[in-house]
Design an enzyme around this catalytic site. Structure first.
Site, short mmCIF file in Angstrom:
data_model
loop_
_atom_site.label_atom_id
_atom_site.label_comp_id
_atom_site.label_asym_id
_atom_site.label_seq_id
_atom_site.Cartn_x
_atom_site.Cartn_y
_atom_site.Cartn_z
N SER A 1 72.11 42.27 -11.00
CA SER A 1 72.78 41.04 -10.61
C SER A 1 72.37 40.74 -8.99
O SER A 1 72.96 39.48 -8.55
CB SER A 1 74.04 41.24 -10.81
OG SER A 1 74.34 41.02 -12.01
N GLU B 1 29.80 53.63 3.64
CA GLU B 1 29.87 53.08 5.07
C GLU B 1 28.68 52.41 5.83
O GLU B 1 28.87 51.21 6.23
CB GLU B 1 30.72 54.04 6.03
CG GLU B 1 31.93 54.57 5.50
CD GLU B 1 32.96 53.33 5.47
OE1 GLU B 1 32.76 52.38 6.15
OE2 GLU B 1 33.89 53.49 4.80
#
Length: 875
Positions: free
Chosen positions: A377, A103
């Site tokens: 479908s 960091e």
């Protein structure tokens, strides 16, 4: 003197012109720079003066975030219970090294702002736009999470710099790192590094962490949702390896140590996943996801936020109850899972989310997490039929499509099949959708074109494979993977007059600095109103007479579509979907095996029907007590009668039976142009040889007639009344003396009535009988007339018999008649709907749809698979 003076002035002017221009440019740049510095300093000074004050309580004791529902009632507080604080002395050096290498590598050297890193970020922002790179130090991240909003603005960044500088002046580096590690969010509702170590690895003491575990924890805060090892172990593995490389780069560990650590699989590090304690966890997963997408690395990191959401607690309870053991829904086994999304149809607001069966808090959220599943479908209305209407390929719901063997050359000569391995000939688009036949859907996509269909699907929030794009297998849902939240968002547009809104859970956020952020997405037109209504009307038929009958809710104007998938070489479906909508709500339900195995039947139910049962129960309950308007038909859509099986569409004739008349939707200007000649109106022959006589012995009138062929007859005898018979005779009993009876007989065939034939009989009275005795000659004359009439009737009957015995005499007539019959037979053979179209009682997924229970809806809507081979037998 004048000339000399003029010459001196001229020389001065000439000297001025020859002054180098670069000096002017340099002077201008310097002046602009000074002005910028002064202006920038003034702006920075203003922003610094208006920045929040450092609050030690907020720095050391992070505030929890409050979540509100649609009524602005609090329903969750994040961070208050899932945060365990540690001191700097509790931190092992290896963890400190991993965090700083990842960091903020110069954390212990800078004064709150890393000039080198900030300079690099400024260059990146200049090239790629403001906000492209943050360059935040650990000090800045503490400030941002404690006091500021995450919006990338100049004001916020300057205040962040100022407060970070002040933080570094007032607190030691050890204290600042302690603040950071107690404040940061690690995903899985874990706040602070101690809580994260316990959540992921089951370890209370940070000194017990291994190097791979330490590297994984150090890498999570950047993107805690994406790197969550429980949900995305592959990404977590990559992130862990990146942190190990950074530790080597900054000389925190050796390359050999990193290589050894990289051999460890993330899955082997994790403890058993524990449920989180917050209510409505599945909905909170979506809240966290939206924060992550908006603020990249934020998720729920910030302290003291007030997050206002779209949650309807009643609807959420309904969804969770449906997924509970006490719902009344019968599940075939303990393995079948579900993911559910309920939306407000008009706004796209998420009202409820069902993440998994039994509502395991913190469990896998099948509605939104992972890669999704094949929709089967369910895709047919979205990328086949809707774009066909939108782009003018189809202009009516009666559009005729031939269901026949098909080879898709563009897809490696793929030869798809219907779910029943049969072909059904010509049929309407409506019939094709309600029966969920695959061939008509694929043909429709071919007619639209892949590019246009993909563009249309993108407008509904559906993103397809970035490398291959939309494929023909997607026509029947056998390609791209989606979640229930994706399907719900797309279907909602049909009920919102074609307007699409991306589903959203957060309406606004209030930050600790008092600023607010509107999180509602913008709506956009995805299709015309006519397209939305015509496809919706076709999906109404799916619910009333097609594959969705088990999910239909009586009394609601509801539309929907089913979907199942299949796997090559296996019988059954690994996925079952039920998607549908009213003008109030849109609901998408997925059920399936988590491992992709075929859904099993058991406990007296068909496993693929569970999605329909869930849909019906939820939609029934959420609509109770609510007014639900019907779908509104736009002015450019017209209802029209059409004769079943006509190609092109033709209006019914006067002779068309009612059973062969359909009501379909047409765009204005595309109504049926001709009247069908298939059913010509035939004139019904009247009866012949009608006679009636009085029988004194029985005091009745005997009526008889002749008729060639089958018919029913209506006999009226005024004033006695009327009767019906299939015989060629009738009796009127108990007639009155002296009364005249007017008799009429008509023949009826297939609902058509012939011309009436009539006669009359007068019943003798006492005076008339006496007169007959007194005038025997007159009576004899009357009898002779009657005998002559009877003889004439007998001759007519004999003539009819002769016609039957001598067919050659009527060859022309018989030939004409036979030709007519052949024409009718030809029309019948070409009429798909009269055989296997709209009248068929068999549906795509239900052999006995009218029985209305889980145990009787057999068959499958198998529409897709994981590759081409898996899409061959789908419904």
């Amino acid at each position: 003197m004048a000339e000399k003076g003029q010459s001196r002035a001229s020389r001065r002017k000439q000297k001025k012109k020859k002054r180098p221009i670069w000096k002017k440019i340099l002077l201008t740049i310097v002046l602009i720079g000074v002005l910028c510095v002064v202006a920038g300093g003034a702006v920075f000074g203003y922003y610094a003066a208006t920045a929040p004050k450092l609050d030690e309580e907020k720095l050391s004791d992070p505030a929890s975030n409050i979540i509100y529902d649609m009524n602005e009632d609090e329903f969750a507080e994040l961070g208050s219970e899932s945060r365990r604080k540690v001191t700097y002395d509790d931190l092992p050096q290896q963890l400190i090294d991993a965090v700083t290498a990842t960091e903020d590598s110069r954390f212990f050297e800078h004064n709150g702002i890393d000039i080198i890193r900030t300079g690099g970020a400024l260059v990146s922002n200049f090239k790629n736009g403001f906000g492209a790179e943050g360059g935040s130090t650990i000090d800045q991240q503490v400030i941002k999470r404690s006091f500021l909003s995450p919006e990338k603005t100049v004001k916020r960044k300057m205040q962040e710099w100022w407060l970070a500088f002040q933080l570094d002046r007032q607190y030691s580096k050890e204290e600042i790192l302690e603040m950071y590690l107690n404040k940061v969010f690690y995903g899985q509702y874990a706040y602070g590094v101690a809580t994260a170590a316990e959540t992921y690895f089951g370890k209370d003491d940070l000194n017990d962490l291994t190097l791979p575990e330490t590297a994984l924890l150090a890498g999570l805060p950047q993107r805690p949702t994406a790197y969550n090892p429980f949900e995305n172990p592959d990404l977590a593995q990559q992130r862990m390896n990146t942190v190990l490389d950074l530790m080597v780069q900054h000389e925190k560990i050796t390359q050999a140590e990193a290589d050894e650590a990289k051999k460890t699989k993330v899955e082997d590090l994790l403890t058993e996943k524990q449920p989180q304690s917050n209510k409505y966890g599945a909905f909170l997963d979506q809240v966290q996801k939206e924060l992550s997408e908006r603020f990249e690395d934020t998720d729920l990191n910030l302290d003291g936020m007030k997050i206002y959401t779209t949650l309807d607690p009643d609807a959420q309870d309904t969804v969770e109850n449906a997924l509970s053991e006490d719902s009344g829904i019968v599940w075939p086994d303990d393995k079948l899972q579900a993911g559910i999304t309920l939306l407000d149809t008009q706004s796209g607001a998420i009202r409820a989310i069902g993440g998994n069966r039994n509502n395991e808090l913190g469990g896998y959220n099948y509605a939104i997490q992972g890669n999704g599943r094949q929709p089967g479908s369910s895709m047919k209305p979205l990328i086949d039929y809707a774009p066909a209407f939108e782009y003018g390929v189809y202009t009516s719901t009666y559009e005729q499509i031939n269901d026949e063997p098909l080879t898709v050359a563009e897809n490696n000569n793929w030869q798809p099949q219907n779910y029943d391995n049969q072909f059904h000939g010509w049929m309407s688009a409506r019939t094709a959708l309600l029966k969920s036949y695959n061939i008509p859907a694929i043909k429709t996509l071919q007619a639209v074109g892949l590019d246009k269909a993909e563009e249309f699907g993108n407008g509904l929030g559906l993103e397809f494979n970035s490398e291959t794009g939309l494929q023909y297998s997607d026509a029947i849902g056998g390609g791209t993977l989606f979640h229930s939240i994706d399907m719900a968002g797309a279907y909602a547009a049909f009920g919102n007059e074609g307007i699409y809104t991306e589903p959203y859970a957060i309406t606004k956020i209030e930050f600790s600095d008092g600023s607010t952020l509107d999180m509602k997405p913008e709506s956009k037109a995805a299709m015309s109103e006519s397209t939305a209504y015509m496809v919706t009307d076709m999906m109404r038929s799916v619910m009333t007479e097609g594959t969705g009958t088990l999910a239909n809710v009586s009394g609601l104007d509801i539309a929907g579509k089913t979907g199942t998938t299949n796997k090559e070489g296996q019988k059954g479906s690994p996925d079952s979907w039920m998607n549908g909508l009213t003008t109030n709500y849109t609901l998408s339900v997925w059920t399936g095996d988590p491992d992709g195995a075929v859904i099993q039947d058991g406990n007296g139910v068909i496993g693929t029907n569970v999605a329909k049962s869930l849909f019906k129960q939820i939609m029934t309950e959420v609509h109770q007590g609510k007014d639900t308007e019907s779908f509104k038909k736009p002015s450019d859509v017209v209802e029209a009668k059409v004769e079943r099986g006509s190609r092109p569409a033709a209006s019914p004739s006067a002779g068309t039976p009612s059973s062969e008349i359909l009501t379909e939707l047409f765009l204005k200007g595309n109504l049926p142009g001709a009247t069908s000649e298939r059913y010509e109106e035939e004139e019904i022959d009247p009866v012949t040889g009608l006679s009636a006589s009085y029988d004194e012995a029985s005091n009745s009138i005997n009526i008889s007639w002749n008729y060639d062929g089958d018919a029913s007859f209506s006999v009226s005898a005024d004033p006695s009344g009327s009767t019906s018979t299939s015989d060629t005779s009738a009796v009127i009993e108990n007639v009155e003396a002296g009364q005249t009876y007017n008799i009429a007989v008509t023949a009826s065939v297939d609902g058509e009535t012939s011309e009436a034939k009539s006669t009359s009989v007068t019943v003798p009275g006492e005076e008339e009988n006496a007169e007959e005795e007194e005038n025997p000659d007159e009576n004899a004359e009357d009898q002779e007339d009657q005998n002559n009439e009877d003889q004439q009737n007998e001759d007519e009957q004999n003539q009819d018999q002769n016609d039957e015995q001598n067919p050659d005499e009527n060859a022309d007539e018989n030939s004409d008649q036979n030709n007519g019959n052949e024409d009718n037979n030809g029309n019948n053979n070409g009429n798909e709907d009269s055989n296997q179209g709209d009248e068929s009682g068999n549906t795509e997924e239900e052999e006995n749809p009218d029985e209305g229970n889980q145990g009787t809806d057999s068959g499958g809507d198998a529409d897709s698979g994981t590759d081409q081979g898996e899409t061959d037998e789908q419904q």
